[in-house]
Design an enzyme around this catalytic site. Structure first.
Site, PDB file in Angstrom:
ATOM      1  N   GLU A 165     -16.194   6.142   4.221  1.00  0.00           N
ATOM      2  CA  GLU A 165     -15.287   5.805   5.325  1.00  0.00           C
ATOM      3  C   GLU A 165     -15.914   6.191   6.661  1.00  0.00           C
ATOM      4  O   GLU A 165     -16.813   7.031   6.731  1.00  0.00           O
ATOM      5  CB  GLU A 165     -13.976   6.588   5.194  1.00  0.00           C
ATOM      6  CG  GLU A 165     -13.178   6.226   3.977  1.00  0.00           C
ATOM      7  CD  GLU A 165     -11.889   5.482   4.308  1.00  0.00           C
ATOM      8  OE1 GLU A 165     -11.826   4.768   5.325  1.00  0.00           O
ATOM      9  OE2 GLU A 165     -10.947   5.625   3.519  1.00  0.00           O
ATOM     10  N   ARG A 214       0.843  -1.200   0.000  1.00  0.00           N
ATOM     11  CA  ARG A 214       0.000   0.000   0.000  1.00  0.00           C
ATOM     12  C   ARG A 214       0.878   1.250   0.000  1.00  0.00           C
ATOM     13  O   ARG A 214       0.567   2.237  -0.670  1.00  0.00           O
ATOM     14  CB  ARG A 214      -0.957  -0.013   1.204  1.00  0.00           C
ATOM     15  CG  ARG A 214      -1.969   1.121   1.144  1.00  0.00           C
ATOM     16  CD  ARG A 214      -3.055   0.942   2.171  1.00  0.00           C
ATOM     17  NE  ARG A 214      -2.544   1.034   3.535  1.00  0.00           N
ATOM     18  CZ  ARG A 214      -3.257   0.725   4.616  1.00  0.00           C
ATOM     19  NH1 ARG A 214      -4.510   0.311   4.489  1.00  0.00           N
ATOM     20  NH2 ARG A 214      -2.737   0.830   5.818  1.00  0.00           N
ATOM     21  N   LYS A 266      -2.429   6.640   1.410  1.00  0.00           N
ATOM     22  CA  LYS A 266      -2.336   7.000   2.830  1.00  0.00           C
ATOM     23  C   LYS A 266      -1.374   8.177   2.945  1.00  0.00           C
ATOM     24  O   LYS A 266      -0.198   8.018   3.279  1.00  0.00           O
ATOM     25  CB  LYS A 266      -1.886   5.792   3.650  1.00  0.00           C
ATOM     26  CG  LYS A 266      -2.259   5.898   5.118  1.00  0.00           C
ATOM     27  CD  LYS A 266      -2.211   4.550   5.769  1.00  0.00           C
ATOM     28  CE  LYS A 266      -2.294   4.636   7.279  1.00  0.00           C
ATOM     29  NZ  LYS A 266      -3.570   5.125   7.807  1.00  0.00           N
TER      30      LYS A 266
END
Ligand SMILES: Cc1ncc(COP(=O)(O)O)c(C=O)c1O
Length: 339
Positions: free
Chosen positions: A219, A81, A183
């Site tokens: 989210e 990720r 992220k």
């Protein structure tokens, strides 16, 4: 020797531990990383991480098992990720092996900070990558730092699992074709103000809707959403602006393979919450947080209960945490021993 901490009552806050890992990227390549004791970075005032948000990070945990050994949970997924975050922000990727090896090194060096089995405490790892060096224009940095620090953190729920309430935010955490799936710090800076407003009203955090139509759940604060329908389907939202949660993908797998549920990534419309018998938020920090209710405008929707935890949410929690602490068999490759 384990450090002398009140292991059963740790929160989620910074504690300076003994060692951190640091590696520099210079002249087009990663230099060999090392463990250092200094927790202060000395970087150029022109660093792109400071001005243009050219930085990304990760979060994962190390777990003390019953036999005293230490587990990491799917660190290779965090590595991959972070590579995707790097692609999005034009930063040099850290090879998966280097990332996982750095995680092991920094946990091993700080093993006295991994709490005792049964306390619920874990060691949180915070890998991060920042653009550094002399720069002023909007362009990728000439140099980078990859570092990992660790902090002991407490069980998310001290008295066991507890349902939590959330509210739908008027704000977006990410743009439709923006950086929501990466992220990167900018997403979190943008979430501070809406998060503060939700907390001031007595909610744990915001539910963010899709930034294009504002009709679908994306989210839950810094966690992903899941719902379990009355006919036993485990559903999580699908969208290019959601952070792909490693916990979420683990639960999709466990729901299907160990609980025989139909596990689906699909659209979850905010006005179709009645289909769910239970709902929760999931992530490294949140683990599984049962959602009591969601406030959407004037409507407050309660899922299973505001005080009781649904049986399927609890079963998934126990399975996941059991795997992480080495009490239940892990699917192939999910658990990496720190030796
Ligand atoms: C915005 C956001 N969504 C979801 C998650 C959960 O992801 P993971 O399960 O990989 O920790 C996190 C935490 O990492 C997050 O910051």
């Amino acid at each position: 020797m384990m450090k002398d901490l009140d292991w059963n009552n740790l929160g989620f806050s910074y504690i300076k531990t003994d060692y951190r890992y640091i590696a520099y990227w210079k002249n087009g390549e990663w230099q060999k990383g090392e463990l250092v004791t200094d927790n202060v970075l000395h970087i150029s005032e022109g660093s792109t991480a400071l001005h243009y948000g050219q930085q990304c990070f990760e979060g994962l945990k190390a777990y003390r098992c019953k036999d005293g050994s230490i587990n990491l949970f799917r660190p290779d997924e965090n590595a991959k990720r972070m590579q995707r975050s790097c692609q999005r922000l034009l930063m040099p990727e850290v090879p998966v092996d280097m990332f996982v090896d750095a995680c092991k090194q920094v946990v091993k060096a700080n093993e006295e900070w991994v709490g005792p089995y049964g306390s619920g405490a874990t060691l949180y790892l915070r890998p991060f990558l920042i653009g550094v060096g002399d720069n002023v224009g909007v362009s990728p940095a000439p140099e980078y730092i990859f570092s990992i620090f660790v902090c002991p953190v407490g069980a998310y729920f001290k008295g066991g699992l507890k349902p939590t309430n959330f509210m739908v935010s008027d704000y977006d955490r990410a743009a439709p074709q923006g950086t929501g799936a990466a992220k990167v710090g900018g997403n979190y800076a943008a979430s501070l103000y809406p998060g503060k407003k939700a907390k001031a009203l007595g909610y744990a955090d915001c539910i963010y809707l899709d930034p294009t139509t504002h009709t679908k759940i994306e989210e839950v604060g810094s966690a992903n959403f899941f719902g379990i329908t009355k006919d036993n389907k485990f559903i999580t939202p699908i969208s290019p602006s959601i952070l792909p949660s490693i916990t979420k993908y683990s639960l999709l797998y466990l729901a299907k393979e160990r609980f025989g549920m139909e596990a689906i990534e699909g659209d979850i419309y905010i006005n179709e919450l009645d289909q769910f018998a239970e709902a929760g938020a999931c992530g490294t920090a949140a683990v599984i947080t049962p959602i009591g209710g969601i406030l959407n405008g004037d409507d407050f929707h309660v899922f299973y209960s505001e005080t009781e935890v649904g049986p399927k949410t609890r079963a998934l929690y126990e399975e996941l945490v059991g795997i992480q602490f080495g009490d239940k068999p892990a699917p192939n490759g999910w658990v990496v021993k720190v030796e």
